[in-house]
Each structure stands twice: as C-alpha cells, then as structure tokens.
Motif scaffolding. Structure first.
Motif, PDB file in Angstrom:
ATOM      1  N   HIS A  39      71.977 -37.270 -17.893  1.00 37.15           N
ATOM      2  CA  HIS A  39      71.607 -38.687 -18.026  1.00 37.15           C
ATOM      3  C   HIS A  39      72.059 -39.138 -19.405  1.00 37.15           C
ATOM      4  O   HIS A  39      71.560 -38.646 -20.426  1.00 37.15           O
ATOM      5  CB  HIS A  39      70.096 -38.877 -17.851  1.00 37.15           C
ATOM      6  CG  HIS A  39      69.677 -40.308 -17.819  1.00 37.15           C
ATOM      7  ND1 HIS A  39      70.060 -41.179 -16.818  1.00 37.15           N
ATOM      8  CD2 HIS A  39      68.907 -41.035 -18.669  1.00 37.15           C
ATOM      9  CE1 HIS A  39      69.546 -42.372 -17.055  1.00 37.15           C
ATOM     10  NE2 HIS A  39      68.844 -42.312 -18.171  1.00 37.15           N
ATOM     11  N   LYS A  87      79.866 -42.329 -17.811  1.00 38.18           N
ATOM     12  CA  LYS A  87      79.499 -41.867 -16.459  1.00 38.18           C
ATOM     13  C   LYS A  87      80.701 -41.950 -15.528  1.00 38.18           C
ATOM     14  O   LYS A  87      81.005 -41.020 -14.793  1.00 38.18           O
ATOM     15  CB  LYS A  87      78.350 -42.696 -15.898  1.00 38.18           C
ATOM     16  CG  LYS A  87      77.985 -42.283 -14.469  1.00 38.18           C
ATOM     17  CD  LYS A  87      77.226 -43.351 -13.748  1.00 38.18           C
ATOM     18  CE  LYS A  87      76.869 -43.062 -12.328  1.00 38.18           C
ATOM     19  NZ  LYS A  87      77.656 -42.157 -11.553  1.00 38.18           N
ATOM     20  N   SER A 126      74.081 -39.789 -14.469  1.00 38.46           N
ATOM     21  CA  SER A 126      73.477 -41.119 -14.396  1.00 38.46           C
ATOM     22  C   SER A 126      73.556 -41.730 -15.793  1.00 38.46           C
ATOM     23  O   SER A 126      73.820 -41.035 -16.769  1.00 38.46           O
ATOM     24  CB  SER A 126      72.028 -41.031 -13.912  1.00 38.46           C
ATOM     25  OG  SER A 126      71.272 -40.178 -14.750  1.00 38.46           O
TER      26      SER A 126
END
Length: 189
Positions: A79, A110, A123
């Motif tokens: 993330h 990403k 993400s």
C-alpha cells in the motif's frame, strides 16, 4: 507424415523436396514454468519482503525505489501513500516518466508496479501524512511499515511505541538517501 510409411511416392518426393528447400528459422523460447524457474534472491536481504503486507509512506526518490524492490522481492501486498503530484523536475531522480506528470505519485507508482506483472497486490492512497500520519491506518493489517517521507512529523509517529509492525525511517537507509528524499519535499518542478 512419416517418410517411407506411405505408398504414395509422389507425395513422399514432394515432402522430401520441401524439406530440402524450406527455410528454417529459430526462435528463442523463454521458460516460465514454476518447476524450472526459481527465485534467486532466497538468501538476499530483499527476501525479507517475501509474503509481507507492506505499508510504504512516501513515493519519492527513495519510496519509489523501495516500492519496486518490495514488489519484485515478493511482497504479498503493498500500500503506497503520498500526497504529491509527479512534476517534470522529479523525473531525473524518481521512478516516473513523462506520462506520469500531473498524476499523484501514489497512483502513478501503483500503475507502474501493476504493469510489471508481479503477483504483489498494490494499492494506493493520495493523502497528506503530515498530521496524524499513522492513525488513518490499521497497523495490524501490515507486517512492515516503511517511512520514506523524510518528514520529522511522520518519523516521530512511525517510531511511536504503539506502532507494532517493524518500522523503518530514513535513518535506517543512510544520510545520502535521506538527503535525496529531502530534496523532494521542497521541489516545485
């Protein structure tokens, strides 16, 4: 067709003539079968990312490199978080390209990692981490929290006792890398 196993001499002669005159080209064959392709980073330090759920704060010069390394090393999830946009002046030292200009760093990173085609689930989030940086995340969802922001506010929050996952800040990657990341904070171009 097997030569010598047919009664049709004309057909056999045609096949033999074709075999003698046909152009043959070779092509490269790249194997990607799991039974023969093995990771070669088993003993490397980067193997520490393998199977981990990683929260990366900061997608600048250091963060973009760390993100790619983590994904390639087999992180299960990654993330990435940053508030800044990709600007033309950043392209010389960060892992972005012309097509990323104007997009948020977290989204562009990403997209870049998704294009590599690795099994890491990436993400992103575009938020300012200067206030209450880690309170917005459920830290139990991550095995590793990496601060690549060079922000004193984020660093103090990342090293707080309530932070259970292993946390790395710019102090862990050396003065030179931290100085490079610090340039990003004031960069307008």
């Amino acid at each position: 067709y097997v030569i010598g196993e047919t009664a049709d001499d004309a057909a056999e002669a045609a096949v033999i003539e074709w075999m003698a005159t046909a152009k043959v080209s070779w092509c490269n064959l790249f194997e990607d079968r799991p039974e023969i392709v093995h990771r070669r980073d088993g003993g490397a330090a980067a193997n520490a990312f393998y199977g981990k759920r990683v929260l990366l704060l900061g997608c600048g010069a250091l963060g973009s490199a760390v993100a790619e390394s983590a994904a390639r090393a087999g992180a299960a999830t990654l993330h990435v978080v940053d508030w800044a946009l990709v600007k033309p002046g950043l392209l010389v030292r960060q892992r972005y390209s012309d097509e990323d200009i104007g997009w948020s760093k977290s989204w562009a990173l990403k997209r870049r990692l998704d294009r590599v085609g690795l099994p890491c689930a990436v993400s992103h989030e575009t938020v300012d981490l200067s206030d209450a940086a880690l309170t917005r995340f459920t830290l139990a969802d991550f095995d590793l929290v990496i601060d690549a922001t060079a922000s004193p506010n984020v660093q103090s929050l990342a090293l707080a006792p309530k932070c259970e996952p292993q946390a790395f800040t710019q102090d862990h990657v050396g003065e030179a890398a931290a100085a490079e990341v610090a340039k990003d904070d004031g960069d307008e171009g």
